[in-house]
Structure formats: structure tokens, C-alpha cells
Design a protein around this motif. Structure first.
Motif, PDB file in Angstrom:
ATOM      1  N   ALA A  73       0.848  -1.192   0.000  1.00 51.39           N
ATOM      2  CA  ALA A  73       0.000   0.000   0.000  1.00 51.39           C
ATOM      3  C   ALA A  73       0.884   1.242   0.000  1.00 51.39           C
ATOM      4  CB  ALA A  73      -0.902   0.005   1.232  1.00 51.39           C
ATOM      5  N   SER A  74       0.561   2.180  -0.872  1.00 56.41           N
ATOM      6  CA  SER A  74       1.266   3.465  -0.912  1.00 56.41           C
ATOM      7  C   SER A  74       0.268   4.550  -0.530  1.00 56.41           C
ATOM      8  CB  SER A  74       1.825   3.734  -2.315  1.00 56.41           C
ATOM      9  OG  SER A  74       2.702   2.706  -2.713  1.00 56.41           O
ATOM     10  N   TYR A  75       0.479   5.144   0.622  1.00 51.42           N
ATOM     11  CA  TYR A  75      -0.467   6.120   1.170  1.00 51.42           C
ATOM     12  C   TYR A  75       0.114   7.519   0.976  1.00 51.42           C
ATOM     13  CZ  TYR A  75      -4.008   7.930   4.405  1.00 51.42           C
ATOM     14  OH  TYR A  75      -5.066   8.610   4.959  1.00 51.42           O
ATOM     15  N   LEU A  76      -0.561   8.337   0.178  1.00 50.89           N
ATOM     16  CA  LEU A  76      -0.042   9.662  -0.158  1.00 50.89           C
ATOM     17  C   LEU A  76      -0.806  10.758   0.575  1.00 50.89           C
ATOM     18  CD1 LEU A  76       0.742   7.809  -2.685  1.00 50.89           C
ATOM     19  CD2 LEU A  76       0.861   9.952  -3.968  1.00 50.89           C
ATOM     20  N   ILE A  77      -0.051  11.696   1.160  1.00 53.03           N
ATOM     21  CA  ILE A  77      -0.642  12.951   1.602  1.00 53.03           C
ATOM     22  C   ILE A  77       0.180  14.078   0.981  1.00 53.03           C
ATOM     23  CG2 ILE A  77      -1.402  11.920   3.778  1.00 53.03           C
ATOM     24  CD1 ILE A  77       0.651  13.652   5.216  1.00 53.03           C
ATOM     25  N   GLU A  78      -0.463  15.189   0.712  1.00 51.49           N
ATOM     26  CA  GLU A  78       0.237  16.293   0.062  1.00 51.49           C
ATOM     27  C   GLU A  78       1.216  16.946   1.030  1.00 51.49           C
ATOM     28  OE1 GLU A  78      -2.034  19.173  -2.002  1.00 51.49           O
ATOM     29  OE2 GLU A  78      -3.182  17.701  -3.149  1.00 51.49           O
ATOM     30  N   SER A  79       2.369  17.308   0.502  1.00 55.23           N
ATOM     31  CA  SER A  79       3.394  17.925   1.345  1.00 55.23           C
ATOM     32  C   SER A  79       2.938  19.265   1.911  1.00 55.23           C
ATOM     33  CB  SER A  79       4.678  18.127   0.533  1.00 55.23           C
ATOM     34  OG  SER A  79       4.444  18.985  -0.571  1.00 55.23           O
ATOM     35  N   THR A  80       1.938  19.891   1.287  1.00 61.09           N
ATOM     36  CA  THR A  80       1.431  21.166   1.807  1.00 61.09           C
ATOM     37  C   THR A  80       0.843  21.008   3.207  1.00 61.09           C
ATOM     38  OG1 THR A  80      -0.625  20.746   0.585  1.00 61.09           O
ATOM     39  CG2 THR A  80       0.991  22.183  -0.456  1.00 61.09           C
ATOM     40  N   PHE A  81       0.560  19.775   3.611  1.00 68.25           N
ATOM     41  CA  PHE A  81       0.053  19.539   4.964  1.00 68.25           C
ATOM     42  C   PHE A  81       1.067  19.961   6.022  1.00 68.25           C
ATOM     43  CE2 PHE A  81      -3.587  16.227   4.664  1.00 68.25           C
ATOM     44  CZ  PHE A  81      -4.132  16.910   3.596  1.00 68.25           C
ATOM     45  N   VAL A  82       2.356  19.947   5.681  1.00 70.67           N
ATOM     46  CA  VAL A  82       3.359  20.283   6.696  1.00 70.67           C
ATOM     47  C   VAL A  82       3.287  21.758   7.078  1.00 70.67           C
ATOM     48  CG1 VAL A  82       4.870  18.463   5.827  1.00 70.67           C
ATOM     49  CG2 VAL A  82       5.258  20.819   5.080  1.00 70.67           C
ATOM     50  N   ASP A 114       7.668  19.736  -4.510  1.00 65.94           N
ATOM     51  CA  ASP A 114       8.080  20.982  -5.153  1.00 65.94           C
ATOM     52  C   ASP A 114       7.273  22.182  -4.654  1.00 65.94           C
ATOM     53  OD1 ASP A 114       6.158  19.289  -6.681  1.00 65.94           O
ATOM     54  OD2 ASP A 114       5.863  21.141  -7.818  1.00 65.94           O
ATOM     55  N   LEU A 115       6.091  21.931  -4.081  1.00 63.05           N
ATOM     56  CA  LEU A 115       5.234  23.028  -3.630  1.00 63.05           C
ATOM     57  C   LEU A 115       5.702  23.654  -2.321  1.00 63.05           C
ATOM     58  CD1 LEU A 115       1.670  21.571  -4.390  1.00 63.05           C
ATOM     59  CD2 LEU A 115       3.066  23.085  -5.812  1.00 63.05           C
ATOM     60  N   VAL A 116       6.543  22.953  -1.567  1.00 61.00           N
ATOM     61  CA  VAL A 116       6.939  23.478  -0.249  1.00 61.00           C
ATOM     62  C   VAL A 116       8.440  23.739  -0.139  1.00 61.00           C
ATOM     63  CG1 VAL A 116       4.988  22.408   0.933  1.00 61.00           C
ATOM     64  CG2 VAL A 116       7.134  21.141   0.716  1.00 61.00           C
ATOM     65  N   TYR A 167       7.741   8.974   6.458  1.00 61.03           N
ATOM     66  CA  TYR A 167       7.372   9.363   5.094  1.00 61.03           C
ATOM     67  C   TYR A 167       8.569   9.340   4.150  1.00 61.03           C
ATOM     68  CZ  TYR A 167       2.966  11.079   7.054  1.00 61.03           C
ATOM     69  OH  TYR A 167       1.747  11.170   7.692  1.00 61.03           O
ATOM     70  N   LEU A 168       8.267   9.025   2.900  1.00 58.00           N
ATOM     71  CA  LEU A 168       9.201   9.230   1.801  1.00 58.00           C
ATOM     72  C   LEU A 168       8.769  10.482   1.055  1.00 58.00           C
ATOM     73  CD1 LEU A 168       9.316   5.563   0.433  1.00 58.00           C
ATOM     74  CD2 LEU A 168      10.979   6.654   1.951  1.00 58.00           C
ATOM     75  N   LYS A 169       9.733  11.196   0.502  1.00 56.50           N
ATOM     76  CA  LYS A 169       9.419  12.443  -0.205  1.00 56.50           C
ATOM     77  C   LYS A 169       9.334  12.178  -1.705  1.00 56.50           C
ATOM     78  CE  LYS A 169      12.999  14.389   1.684  1.00 56.50           C
ATOM     79  NZ  LYS A 169      14.045  15.385   2.027  1.00 56.50           N
ATOM     80  N   LEU A 170       8.276  12.697  -2.312  1.00 61.22           N
ATOM     81  CA  LEU A 170       8.064  12.485  -3.745  1.00 61.22           C
ATOM     82  C   LEU A 170       7.897  13.813  -4.463  1.00 61.22           C
ATOM     83  CD1 LEU A 170       7.491  10.729  -6.246  1.00 61.22           C
ATOM     84  CD2 LEU A 170       5.085  10.686  -5.555  1.00 61.22           C
ATOM     85  N   GLU A 171       8.738  14.002  -5.470  1.00 63.46           N
ATOM     86  CA  GLU A 171       8.599  15.133  -6.389  1.00 63.46           C
ATOM     87  C   GLU A 171       8.524  14.547  -7.794  1.00 63.46           C
ATOM     88  OE1 GLU A 171      11.006  19.149  -7.786  1.00 63.46           O
ATOM     89  OE2 GLU A 171      11.541  18.163  -5.900  1.00 63.46           O
ATOM     90  N   ALA A 172       7.357  14.644  -8.406  1.00 61.76           N
ATOM     91  CA  ALA A 172       7.104  13.941  -9.667  1.00 61.76           C
ATOM     92  C   ALA A 172       8.098  14.308 -10.763  1.00 61.76           C
ATOM     93  CB  ALA A 172       5.677  14.217 -10.137  1.00 61.76           C
ATOM     94  N   GLY A 173       8.601  15.541 -10.750  1.00 59.72           N
ATOM     95  CA  GLY A 173       9.531  15.968 -11.789  1.00 59.72           C
ATOM     96  C   GLY A 173      10.969  15.576 -11.532  1.00 59.72           C
ATOM     97  N   ASP A 174      11.237  14.939 -10.404  1.00 56.21           N
ATOM     98  CA  ASP A 174      12.595  14.539 -10.035  1.00 56.21           C
ATOM     99  C   ASP A 174      12.727  13.027 -10.219  1.00 56.21           C
ATOM    100  OD1 ASP A 174      14.963  13.810  -8.801  1.00 56.21           O
ATOM    101  OD2 ASP A 174      14.720  15.166  -7.101  1.00 56.21           O
TER     102      ASP A 174
END
Length: 213
Positions: A73-82, A114-116, A167-174
């Protein structure tokens, strides 16, 4: 949904319950498969499905027992939550709930990094990658009514006692970021262990074919 007087969330739960009543259809769609196949189930984000309604745990058990699937299972939350600590800790509790309910290998991901980038330092981000419950207490003392302090302390105790979520950090463009996530998923699935070892002669044959081409 109108006929059943259900809203969007209730309608979604009803759809999953309908799926569980018709798993033979899912079995037919999945077919036999093979060890090299990778099936991605892109699930909706409504937390009800992962917190207290056993539809997805039932589905995962079916996939394991009837299809011999290795699951992750890969559970994603947006980094903007931080940026909003209350949202971040709500997301962390939701992730913990999903981990307990699903009972399968699980990774948690902070997406859209990338948003934060310009809003939070790397040192601060470390406290969110491995949740530091004291962040919640710091906010509680500043912005929360005193009558909620004990509740926040209990939430902190819960996160610390279980110590399950990171958490692992994900940036789609990286590409490196994406590759790291995929590597963790492969490890959870033990994908490489199911692959046939390639012999040296096979590798040389492939290179010869490439040169001839």
C-alpha cells in the motif's frame, strides 16, 4: 446515488460493497496474470474506506488468497500539509489507521514536494519525514484553547507509542525521487526475488544482438 439517497462518500462506500458482492467479476478481469505482472489499484482518497469500514481489508485478503498477490500500500498525503500542522497530524493518524486496518506492507509518501521547497527548510522537513509529535504540542501551546491541551497530549502519546509512520518524499519531476519510491515498493513486494537470474551468456547474447542491429 439519488435513488439510494446517498452523498458522494456514501455512494463510494456502496460501490465498494457492491464490488465485494461481485468479486467473481474482478477475478475475471484480472485473469491468471504472471509473476512479472504489476497491477496498480488507484484507490479514492475517502478515509472512510481505510479507517473503519472493512471493505479494502476484505479486498486485499481476497487478492492475496485467490490470486497470490504480493501487495504494497502506498499512502499519499500532500506535502502542503506540513505547513498546517493540524492537517499534517490528522494525515499521520489516518495513515496509521490505514496501516493497522490493511495489515500489508505499507509506505507513506509526502507528495508534491516541489510546492513546499521554498516554505520550509531541510532541517525542519526532517521533523515531518519522521513525525516529531512535539510539533503538535508546540502549536497547541500557542494556538489552541487550553482545554484541548490534554487531547493533543494523548494524540502525541498515541503517535509515539505506535511509532509506525514515517514518510518518503516524492517530487514527480525529479527522476531520483520517483526511482527511490519505486525501489521501496519493489523491496516491499520482494519483486527482485521473483525474477529469473540472468546468466552471463544471456547478457552477452543480448549485447551481440544489439551490435548486429
Amino acid at each position: 446515488m439519488e435513488e439510494m439517497s446517498l452523498g458522494p462518500n456514501g455512494g463510494l462506500v456502496a460501490c465498494f460493497e457492491f464490488l465485494l458482492d461481485n468479486l467473481d467479476w474482478l477475478d475475471e478481469e484480472l485473469g491468471e496474470g504472471d509473476e512479472e505482472s504489476l497491477v496498480v489499484f488507484d484507490c479514492p482518497g475517502q478515509i472512510e474506506l481505510y479507517s473503519h469500514i472493512p471493505v479494502l481489508p476484505t479486498l486485499t485478503k481476497h487478492l492475496q488468497q485467490h490470486h497470490s498477490f504480493s501487495l504494497c500500500a502506498s499512502y499519499l498525503i500532500e506535502s502542503t500539509f506540513v505547513v498546517d500542522r493540524a492537517k499534517y497530524f490528522a494525515g499521520t493518524l489516518s495513515a496509521m489507521s490505514a496501516m493497522i486496518m490493511l495489515e500489508i506492507p505499507h509506505i507513506n509518501i509526502l507528495s508534491k514536494m516541489d510546492l513546499v521547497k521554498k516554505q520550509i527548510t531541510k532541517r525542519e522537513m526532517k521533523r515531518f519525514v519522521d513525525p516529531d509529535p512535539n510539533l503538535l504540542l508546540e502549536d497547541a501551546r500557542k494556538d489552541t484553547n487550553e482545554k484541548f491541551w490534554k487531547l493533543n497530549e494523548k494524540v502525541v502519546d498515541l503517535i509515539e507509542d505506535f511509532s509506525m509512520v514515517s514518510y518518503l518524499k516524492l517530487e514527480a519531476g525529479d527522476e531520483d525521487s520517483v526511482a527511490a519510491i519505486l525501489s521501496y515498493i519493489d523491496d516491499c513486494l520482494q519483486w527482485s526475488e521473483h525474477q529469473e537470474p540472468r546468466m552471463r551468456d544471456d547478457d552477452e547474447g543480448v549485447r551481440d544482438e544489439e551490435l548486429e542491429g
